[in-house]
Design a protein around this motif. Structure first.
Motif, PDB file in Angstrom:
ATOM      1  N   ASN A   2       0.429  -0.922   0.161  1.00 11.50           N
ATOM      2  CA  ASN A   2       0.211  -0.508  -0.254  1.00 11.50           C
ATOM      3  C   ASN A   2       0.930   1.199  -0.057  1.00 11.50           C
ATOM      4  OD1 ASN A   2      -1.563   2.316   0.512  1.00 11.50           O
ATOM      5  ND2 ASN A   2      -3.387   0.740   1.576  1.00 11.50           N
ATOM      6  N   SER A   6       1.538   1.107   5.802  1.00 13.38           N
ATOM      7  CA  SER A   6       1.571  -0.066   5.796  1.00 13.38           C
ATOM      8  C   SER A   6       0.781  -0.560   7.296  1.00 13.38           C
ATOM      9  CB  SER A   6       2.724  -0.448   5.969  1.00 13.38           C
ATOM     10  OG  SER A   6       3.329  -0.071   7.205  1.00 13.38           O
ATOM     11  N   ILE A   9      -5.814  -0.407   5.149  1.00 16.06           N
ATOM     12  CA  ILE A   9      -6.398  -0.799   3.778  1.00 16.06           C
ATOM     13  C   ILE A   9      -7.958  -0.076   3.619  1.00 16.06           C
ATOM     14  CG2 ILE A   9      -4.415  -2.953   3.106  1.00 16.06           C
ATOM     15  CD1 ILE A   9      -6.941  -4.681   3.919  1.00 16.06           C
ATOM     16  N   LYS A  19     -11.885   2.717   6.318  1.00 17.58           N
ATOM     17  CA  LYS A  19     -10.129   2.431   6.541  1.00 17.58           C
ATOM     18  C   LYS A  19      -9.990   0.926   7.614  1.00 17.58           C
ATOM     19  CE  LYS A  19      -6.761   4.627   8.861  1.00 17.58           C
ATOM     20  NZ  LYS A  19      -6.515   5.854  10.039  1.00 17.58           N
ATOM     21  N   THR A  49     -14.667  -8.246  -3.978  1.00 19.69           N
ATOM     22  CA  THR A  49     -13.228  -7.816  -4.437  1.00 19.69           C
ATOM     23  C   THR A  49     -13.034  -9.758  -4.288  1.00 19.69           C
ATOM     24  OG1 THR A  49     -10.828  -6.485  -4.757  1.00 19.69           O
ATOM     25  CG2 THR A  49     -11.150  -7.787  -2.360  1.00 19.69           C
ATOM     26  N   ALA A  53      -6.271  -9.342  -5.572  1.00 20.21           N
ATOM     27  CA  ALA A  53      -6.675  -7.824  -5.553  1.00 20.21           C
ATOM     28  C   ALA A  53      -6.388  -7.708  -3.559  1.00 20.21           C
ATOM     29  CB  ALA A  53      -7.161  -7.621  -5.474  1.00 20.21           C
ATOM     30  N   ILE A  54      -6.519  -8.675  -2.719  1.00 17.89           N
ATOM     31  CA  ILE A  54      -6.479  -8.453  -1.386  1.00 17.89           C
ATOM     32  C   ILE A  54      -5.202  -8.983  -0.555  1.00 17.89           C
ATOM     33  CG2 ILE A  54      -7.640 -10.569  -0.067  1.00 17.89           C
ATOM     34  CD1 ILE A  54      -8.605  -7.458   1.069  1.00 17.89           C
ATOM     35  N   GLU A  56      -2.781  -8.791  -2.219  1.00 27.26           N
ATOM     36  CA  GLU A  56      -1.730  -7.896  -3.487  1.00 27.26           C
ATOM     37  C   GLU A  56      -1.824  -6.412  -1.827  1.00 27.26           C
ATOM     38  OE1 GLU A  56      -2.520  -6.738  -7.429  1.00 27.26           O
ATOM     39  OE2 GLU A  56      -1.465  -8.762  -7.883  1.00 27.26           O
ATOM     40  N   LEU A  57      -2.636  -6.218  -0.910  1.00 33.13           N
ATOM     41  CA  LEU A  57      -2.273  -5.227  -0.595  1.00 33.13           C
ATOM     42  C   LEU A  57      -1.961  -6.201   0.518  1.00 33.13           C
ATOM     43  CD1 LEU A  57      -6.259  -3.839  -0.936  1.00 33.13           C
ATOM     44  CD2 LEU A  57      -4.208  -2.715  -1.544  1.00 33.13           C
ATOM     45  N   LEU A  58      -1.685  -6.934   1.705  1.00 35.96           N
ATOM     46  CA  LEU A  58      -1.574  -7.546   2.450  1.00 35.96           C
ATOM     47  C   LEU A  58      -0.202  -7.670   2.545  1.00 35.96           C
ATOM     48  CD1 LEU A  58      -4.467  -9.610   3.177  1.00 35.96           C
ATOM     49  CD2 LEU A  58      -4.213  -7.682   3.651  1.00 35.96           C
TER      50      LEU A  58
END
Length: 110
Positions: A2, A6, A9, A19, A49, A53-54, A56-58
């Motif tokens: 992100n 960090s 997300i 958030k 989602t 996708a998730i 990649e954010l974690l």
């Protein structure tokens, strides 16, 4: 990663962008077209989602342990008979995720 922080997300849920603090996420459960994010709050967040996708954010403190589950390593209470206990749920470790789980979570911590 992100680009903003960090520590959290943003999740689209019920027409809102919410958030979510990473430290509050216990586990994420996948269904066909959406995910349920279980946090410290009692009600899970529902979001449309994909796991890709998730993921990649974690950060690396989260691990996919089953085709339908991602868990926060910090929130794992115990591991027994091929299942991890997170919050109040026993989550199976899928066969194809077992080696990575062993290497990432258990090795060096037992």
């Amino acid at each position: 990663p992100n680009p903003v922080s960090s520590d959290f997300i943003f999740i689209k849920s019920e027409h809102n962008v919410i958030k979510v603090e990473l430290k509050d996420i216990h586990y994420i459960e996948g269904y066909k077209d959406y995910l349920k994010i279980y946090t410290t709050d009692s009600k899970p967040l529902l979001t449309i989602t994909t796991f890709k996708a998730i993921e990649e954010l974690l950060p690396p403190s989260f691990i996919r342990i089953h085709k339908s589950f991602i868990v926060s390593i910090d929130k794992i209470i115990s591991f027994r008979n091929g299942k991890v206990l997170v919050k109040d749920k026993h989550i199976p470790v899928g066969d194809s995720y077992r080696d990575k789980f062993q290497r990432t979570v258990l090795d060096g911590r037992i």
